[in-house]
Design a protein around this motif. Structure first.
Motif, PDB file in Angstrom:
ATOM      1  N   PRO A  92       0.855  -1.179   0.046  1.00  0.00           N
ATOM      2  CA  PRO A  92       0.014  -0.030  -0.108  1.00  0.00           C
ATOM      3  C   PRO A  92       0.758   1.337   0.126  1.00  0.00           C
ATOM      4  O   PRO A  92       0.410   2.404  -0.597  1.00  0.00           O
ATOM      5  N   SER A  93       1.888   1.290   0.717  1.00  0.00           N
ATOM      6  CA  SER A  93       2.764   2.298   0.782  1.00  0.00           C
ATOM      7  C   SER A  93       3.543   2.668  -0.552  1.00  0.00           C
ATOM      8  O   SER A  93       3.829   3.810  -0.881  1.00  0.00           O
ATOM      9  N   THR A  94       3.649   1.852  -1.375  1.00  0.00           N
ATOM     10  CA  THR A  94       4.093   1.709  -2.699  1.00  0.00           C
ATOM     11  C   THR A  94       3.246   2.358  -3.741  1.00  0.00           C
ATOM     12  O   THR A  94       3.299   3.401  -4.482  1.00  0.00           O
ATOM     13  N   THR A 284     -11.426  -2.085   7.522  1.00  0.00           N
ATOM     14  CA  THR A 284     -10.829  -2.883   8.858  1.00  0.00           C
ATOM     15  C   THR A 284     -11.569  -2.840   9.835  1.00  0.00           C
ATOM     16  O   THR A 284     -11.516  -3.499  10.841  1.00  0.00           O
ATOM     17  N   ILE A 285     -12.587  -1.711  10.111  1.00  0.00           N
ATOM     18  CA  ILE A 285     -13.656  -1.691  11.120  1.00  0.00           C
ATOM     19  C   ILE A 285     -14.888  -2.163  10.878  1.00  0.00           C
ATOM     20  O   ILE A 285     -15.651  -2.070  11.620  1.00  0.00           O
ATOM     21  N   ALA A 405       4.387  -0.518   9.210  1.00  0.00           N
ATOM     22  CA  ALA A 405       5.147  -0.811  10.279  1.00  0.00           C
ATOM     23  C   ALA A 405       4.484  -1.319  11.338  1.00  0.00           C
ATOM     24  O   ALA A 405       4.998  -2.186  12.235  1.00  0.00           O
ATOM     25  N   THR A 406       3.636  -0.475  11.667  1.00  0.00           N
ATOM     26  CA  THR A 406       2.701  -0.619  13.034  1.00  0.00           C
ATOM     27  C   THR A 406       1.408  -1.554  12.991  1.00  0.00           C
ATOM     28  O   THR A 406       1.068  -1.978  14.158  1.00  0.00           O
ATOM     29  N   GLY A 407       1.175  -1.809  11.633  1.00  0.00           N
ATOM     30  CA  GLY A 407       0.145  -2.660  11.696  1.00  0.00           C
ATOM     31  C   GLY A 407      -1.360  -2.146  11.961  1.00  0.00           C
ATOM     32  O   GLY A 407      -2.513  -2.907  12.053  1.00  0.00           O
ATOM     33  N   GLY A 411      -0.552   5.177  14.340  1.00  0.00           N
ATOM     34  CA  GLY A 411       0.642   5.827  14.352  1.00  0.00           C
ATOM     35  C   GLY A 411       0.593   6.892  13.370  1.00  0.00           C
ATOM     36  O   GLY A 411       0.984   7.824  13.327  1.00  0.00           O
ATOM     37  N   ALA A 412      -0.038   6.527  12.223  1.00  0.00           N
ATOM     38  CA  ALA A 412       0.056   7.514  10.966  1.00  0.00           C
ATOM     39  C   ALA A 412      -0.932   8.438  11.484  1.00  0.00           C
ATOM     40  O   ALA A 412      -0.644   9.525  10.960  1.00  0.00           O
ATOM     41  N   GLY A 413      -1.981   8.336  12.070  1.00  0.00           N
ATOM     42  CA  GLY A 413      -2.763   9.412  12.352  1.00  0.00           C
ATOM     43  C   GLY A 413      -2.103  10.600  13.245  1.00  0.00           C
ATOM     44  O   GLY A 413      -2.306  11.682  13.252  1.00  0.00           O
ATOM     45  N   TYR A 414      -1.288   9.965  14.246  1.00  0.00           N
ATOM     46  CA  TYR A 414      -0.650  10.831  15.216  1.00  0.00           C
ATOM     47  C   TYR A 414       0.488  11.667  14.366  1.00  0.00           C
ATOM     48  O   TYR A 414       0.743  12.703  14.671  1.00  0.00           O
ATOM     49  N   TYR A 415       0.878  11.045  13.559  1.00  0.00           N
ATOM     50  CA  TYR A 415       2.074  11.620  12.496  1.00  0.00           C
ATOM     51  C   TYR A 415       1.554  12.554  11.880  1.00  0.00           C
ATOM     52  O   TYR A 415       1.780  13.856  12.035  1.00  0.00           O
TER      53      TYR A 415
END
Length: 442
Positions: A92-94, A284-285, A405-407, A411-415
């Motif tokens: 997905p990141s690619t 995912t939810i 990386a975090t699954g 983490g992406a939201g905080y960043y």
């Protein structure tokens, strides 16, 4: 030196020496370039703030934002489709590099287009870029591999959009002064409408006519919108050969402008993260894949109201002040998005996020125009947009890498949310440096 003398000098420098040759000047240049003194004396009078030509410029620019940001803000539907169908074995990141390249290239070419606009080169580059985005849209339907999509949808479509947007918002700024915030926000209503139409159309058309014909339908829509924009968009002020080159380093002696540019880069590092991944996170939810496509449309529908309300507020308290309020909310909802546990919570967050995010995109050019002279506004806006493009190209892939990386997306939201809020703090610093006081209309 007289106006005619300066015109002759400029023509000679372009290789146009004879009187007969001067009659056949390239249509790139809209008008004779006057001297700076004549420009100030005859053209920097009060903007009309209305009239048929002014509102047609707003309408044409709204069609441009519909065709550029309207389509680009729908990237989430392509991200989800590519992950689940066309590019199943690509991380997905690619895949996100396609979308982030689009976002970045809307801004990066502005360095060239802003300077060209100031010099009078507008009509033909604008028409050529319109043809590029239509052609690339049709080519997307023929792509089957990542590198093909990256070149057509990422690079081609991004560059084409980049050559359209910057000159258009400067033209609107020429027509409006007191009502500039409202005018600029109305132009971005087109982006909101496009961001609603394209995801909803994709959701309904892909299942009935397939992905390839869905994209072709998008191409036909762009032919109509961009053709109309080419007819109606025209500048109010003539070009002027302002001293300095493509990149005017002297502008950065203005500490307020420099700080404002840095704030834009930081904000763009996080601004598009939620819209890029919200469809994927919805699944995912437990949200159905069918409905997940509509989440982006819901957010973009809310942004329509946010864009108009922010424009009205900007004319009262200032564009930068308005951006600071709305963009702070954007940062908070970017963090909150990752904590949504069900469809209802996600929709609520998407509505608030969509309402707030439109203010920054609607108004970010207004403070830049106010930080210098109007005749140099194209280059100044172009430099700003080119710089913040680096934030746009890096932001979504960084968020995608953090998510992988975090699954998860926390983490992406905080960043991303942290970047946005820090960028708002820099906005306030820029306001202080410009006004020399803690509060004031700006």
């Amino acid at each position: 030196m007289s106006n005619s003398g300066k015109s002759s000098t400029i023509e000679s420098s372009q290789g146009i020496d004879s009187p007969s040759a001067s009659k056949h000047r390239s249509s790139y240049v809209d008008q004779e370039i006057p001297s700076e003194q004549a420009f100030h004396q005859t053209h920097l009078s009060e903007s009309p703030d209305g009239g048929i030509s002014a509102w047609l410029a707003v309408f044409a620019t709204a069609l441009i934002t519909f065709s550029t940001f309207g389509l680009l803000n729908s990237w989430g539907i392509f991200q989800a489709y590519y992950e689940e169908n066309l590019l199943v074995h690509t991380p997905p990141s690619t895949i996100a590099w396609i979308g982030s390249t689009q976002y970045a290239l809307v801004y990066l070419p502005s360095l060239a287009t802003g300077r060209l606009f100031d010099l009078g080169y507008f009509k033909i580059p604008f028409f050529a870029a319109s043809c590029v985005i239509v052609t690339c849209t049709f080519l997307i339907a023929e792509c089957t591999q990542f590198w093909q999509l990256f070149l057509t949808q990422g690079v081609g479509l991004g560059v084409g959009c980049g050559f359209l947007f910057s000159p258009a918002i400067v033209i609107v700024s020429q027509w409006f002064s007191k009502r500039r915030g409202l005018a600029l926000s109305l132009t971005t209503v087109g982006a909101a409408l496009g961001s609603i139409l394209f995801p909803v159309a994709a959701q309904n058309l892909i299942s009935s006519i397939g992905f390839r014909w869905t994209v072709r339908v998008f191409g036909f829509i762009l032919m109509v919108t961009m053709g109309t924009a080419n007819i109606f968009l025209k500048r109010r002020l003539p070009p002027i050969n302002v001293s300095g080159g493509l990149f005017n380093l002297k502008a950065f002696r203005n500490r307020a402008y420099s700080t404002y540019c840095v704030s834009g880069i930081v904000i763009l590092l996080g601004l598009y993260t939620e819209l890029t991944y919200i469809s994927v996170s919805a699944v995912t939810i437990g949200v159905s894949k069918h409905f997940s496509f509509y989440i982006i449309a819901i957010a973009n529908a809310a942004s329509m109201f946010g864009r108009v309300s922010s424009g009205l507020l900007a004319d009262k308290i200032g564009a930068l002040n308005t951006m600071a309020i709305y963009t702070t909310i954007t940062g908070i909802t970017t963090i909150a998005w990752t904590f949504a546990k069900d469809e209802t919570q996600l929709i609520a967050i998407a509505i608030i996020h969509g309402f707030s995010i439109g203010a920054y995109i609607s108004l970010y050019s207004a403070p830049v125009v106010a930080m210098g002279k109007m005749e140099d506004a194209g280059r100044r806006v172009g430099m700003f947009m080119s710089l913040i493009g680096f934030g746009g190209i890096a932001g979504p892939p960084i968020s995608g890498a953090i998510s992988t990386a975090t699954g998860g997306f926390t983490g992406a939201g905080y960043y991303a949310g942290g970047c946005i809020i820090f960028g708002v703090a820099l906005l306030l610093v820029a306001r202080y440096l410009h006004l020399r006081r803690l509060w004031g209309k700006f």
